[in-house]
Design an enzyme around this catalytic site. Structure first.
Site, PDB file in Angstrom:
ATOM      1  N   ASP A 283       1.678  -1.205   2.002  1.00 23.84           N
ATOM      2  CA  ASP A 283       0.443  -1.958   2.222  1.00 23.84           C
ATOM      3  C   ASP A 283      -0.610  -1.065   2.877  1.00 23.84           C
ATOM      4  O   ASP A 283      -0.269  -0.160   3.644  1.00 23.84           O
ATOM      5  CB  ASP A 283       0.752  -3.175   3.111  1.00 23.84           C
ATOM      6  CG  ASP A 283      -0.348  -4.232   3.046  1.00 23.84           C
ATOM      7  OD1 ASP A 283      -1.259  -4.103   2.211  1.00 23.84           O
ATOM      8  OD2 ASP A 283      -0.278  -5.180   3.837  1.00 23.84           O
TER       9      ASP A 283
ATOM     10  N   HIS B  48      -4.713   3.637  -4.090  1.00 27.26           N
ATOM     11  CA  HIS B  48      -3.475   3.500  -4.860  1.00 27.26           C
ATOM     12  C   HIS B  48      -3.020   4.877  -5.380  1.00 27.26           C
ATOM     13  O   HIS B  48      -1.827   5.176  -5.374  1.00 27.26           O
ATOM     14  CB  HIS B  48      -3.667   2.543  -6.042  1.00 27.26           C
ATOM     15  CG  HIS B  48      -4.060   1.149  -5.621  1.00 27.26           C
ATOM     16  ND1 HIS B  48      -3.457   0.498  -4.570  1.00 27.26           N
ATOM     17  CD2 HIS B  48      -4.991   0.282  -6.108  1.00 27.26           C
ATOM     18  CE1 HIS B  48      -3.995  -0.710  -4.431  1.00 27.26           C
ATOM     19  NE2 HIS B  48      -4.933  -0.863  -5.351  1.00 27.26           N
TER      20      HIS B  48
ATOM     21  N   LEU C 222      20.248   8.963  -5.750  1.00 33.43           N
ATOM     22  CA  LEU C 222      19.457   7.826  -5.259  1.00 33.43           C
ATOM     23  C   LEU C 222      19.125   6.843  -6.385  1.00 33.43           C
ATOM     24  O   LEU C 222      18.799   7.258  -7.501  1.00 33.43           O
ATOM     25  CB  LEU C 222      18.136   8.373  -4.678  1.00 33.43           C
ATOM     26  CG  LEU C 222      17.113   7.323  -4.236  1.00 33.43           C
ATOM     27  CD1 LEU C 222      17.492   6.727  -2.893  1.00 33.43           C
ATOM     28  CD2 LEU C 222      15.711   7.932  -4.161  1.00 33.43           C
TER      29      LEU C 222
HETATM   30  C1  FPP Z   1      -1.003  -2.532  -1.187  1.00 38.90           C
HETATM   31  O1  FPP Z   1      -2.220  -2.077  -0.689  1.00 38.90           O
HETATM   32  C2  FPP Z   1      -0.558  -1.758  -2.333  1.00 38.90           C
HETATM   33  C3  FPP Z   1      -0.396  -2.227  -3.592  1.00 38.90           C
HETATM   34  C4  FPP Z   1      -0.646  -3.625  -3.981  1.00 38.90           C
HETATM   35  C5  FPP Z   1       0.028  -1.367  -4.708  1.00 38.90           C
HETATM   36  C6  FPP Z   1       1.039  -0.307  -4.398  1.00 38.90           C
HETATM   37  C7  FPP Z   1       1.003   0.664  -5.499  1.00 38.90           C
HETATM   38  C8  FPP Z   1       1.054   1.997  -5.404  1.00 38.90           C
HETATM   39  C9  FPP Z   1       1.300   2.724  -4.146  1.00 38.90           C
HETATM   40  C10 FPP Z   1       0.829   2.831  -6.573  1.00 38.90           C
HETATM   41  C11 FPP Z   1       1.821   2.840  -7.655  1.00 38.90           C
HETATM   42  C12 FPP Z   1       3.241   2.792  -7.260  1.00 38.90           C
HETATM   43  C13 FPP Z   1       4.258   3.395  -7.911  1.00 38.90           C
HETATM   44  C14 FPP Z   1       5.618   2.952  -7.589  1.00 38.90           C
HETATM   45  C15 FPP Z   1       4.098   4.469  -8.891  1.00 38.90           C
HETATM   46  P1  FPP Z   1      -3.450  -3.062  -0.729  1.00 38.90           P
HETATM   47  O2  FPP Z   1      -4.222  -2.776  -1.964  1.00 38.90           O
HETATM   48  O3  FPP Z   1      -3.001  -4.461  -0.571  1.00 38.90           O
HETATM   49  O4  FPP Z   1      -4.240  -2.574   0.544  1.00 38.90           O
HETATM   50  P2  FPP Z   1      -5.156  -3.438   1.513  1.00 38.90           P
HETATM   51  O5  FPP Z   1      -4.261  -4.482   2.114  1.00 38.90           O
HETATM   52  O6  FPP Z   1      -5.612  -2.422   2.498  1.00 38.90           O
HETATM   53  O7  FPP Z   1      -6.260  -4.003   0.700  1.00 38.90           O
END
Ligand code: FPP
Length: 240
Positions: A16, A33, A127
């Protein structure tokens, strides 16, 4: 890094804070991301090095489909690129790759790349890296209940066995069947909630919350969480 005692078998992460990381830098959310993928790579390496057997990541919830279309498309594109690009790395490092969640909602293109990667890595003995995609805990429990109900509808004689079904028996209907429950669930970015993640499987998981935003969560932060876990006293509701 000193050797860590009592390494958790299964570490799960609610990634997050990508959006806030980008905002702090005056960038678009998708930059957060993209940087977050580097943290995925770093934590996967740290998991391999430290002897963790299962690393699972909450990459996209069922609720995340409600985000703006451009963000959903950019996340799915990132997923497709990452899965395609990491296959050789998985093979070199003996990583078994899995995607769990409501796969019916993913595009055919993404599903076929995921299937290919899962198939090619299924014999790897190192893993197990699990990406939870289009997943939510309540959805998982519901789909398990539906599967069980349809089995019983097809073979009513099975209903008599329901009385003896225990939590492990029901767990075999969840998408995580065969995967041990997470020992440690980490959530980054200062939020302290489960957000519909592994509601059944996380019943006895140790929880670790950190203010670090996901794109800044790298090997040292991963090792710190393992150190904190090694100090926890797990009693599973019993007295020691
Ligand atoms: C949360 O941050 C993150 C996500 C919803 C997406 C996670 C995805 C990745 C790290 C990229 C792709 C992953 C892989 C496995 C290749 P948020 O957008 O909710 O952040 P915020 O709460 O600050 O708005």
């Amino acid at each position: 890094m000193d050797k860590i005692e009592n390494v958790p078998g299964h570490v799960s992460i609610i990634m997050d804070g990508n959006g806030r990381w980008a905002k702090e830098r005056g960038l678009e959310r998708c930059s957060g991301h993209i940087e977050g993928v580097e943290s995925v790579r770093a934590c996967t390496e740290a998991a391999v090095e430290s002897g963790v057997k299962y690393l699972s990541l909450y990459a996209f919830s069922e609720e995340n489909w409600g985000r703006p279309r451009e963000e959903v498309e950019s996340l799915m594109g990132l997923m497709l690129k990452s899965v395609t690009g990491e296959l050789s790395n998985f093979m070199q490092n003996g990583i078994r790759f899995m995607v769990l969640g409501n796969r019916a909602r993913l595009s055919d293109g993404l599903n076929s790349v995921i299937d290919d990667c899962m198939k090619k890595t299924e014999g790897n003995a190192g893993l197990t890296l699990i990406i939870f995609l289009s997943y939510s805990g309540r959805w998982d429990i519901l789909q398990a209940a539906r599967k069980l109900a349809s089995e019983i509808a097809a073979r009513p004689e099975l209903a008599a066995g329901l009385e003896d079904m225990d939590a492990d028996g029901f767990g075999r209907y969840l998408v995580t069947s065969g995967i041990p429950d997470p020992d440690l669930i980490i959530r980054t970015s200062g939020e302290q909630r489960l957000s519909n993640y592994l509601l059944w499987q996380g019943a006895y998981s140790e929880l670790f919350f950190t203010d670090t935003l996901w794109p800044d969560f790298r090997k040292p932060e991963f090792y710190s969480a393992l150190c904190e876990y090694s100090k926890r006293d797990r009693r599973y509701g019993k007295v020691k």
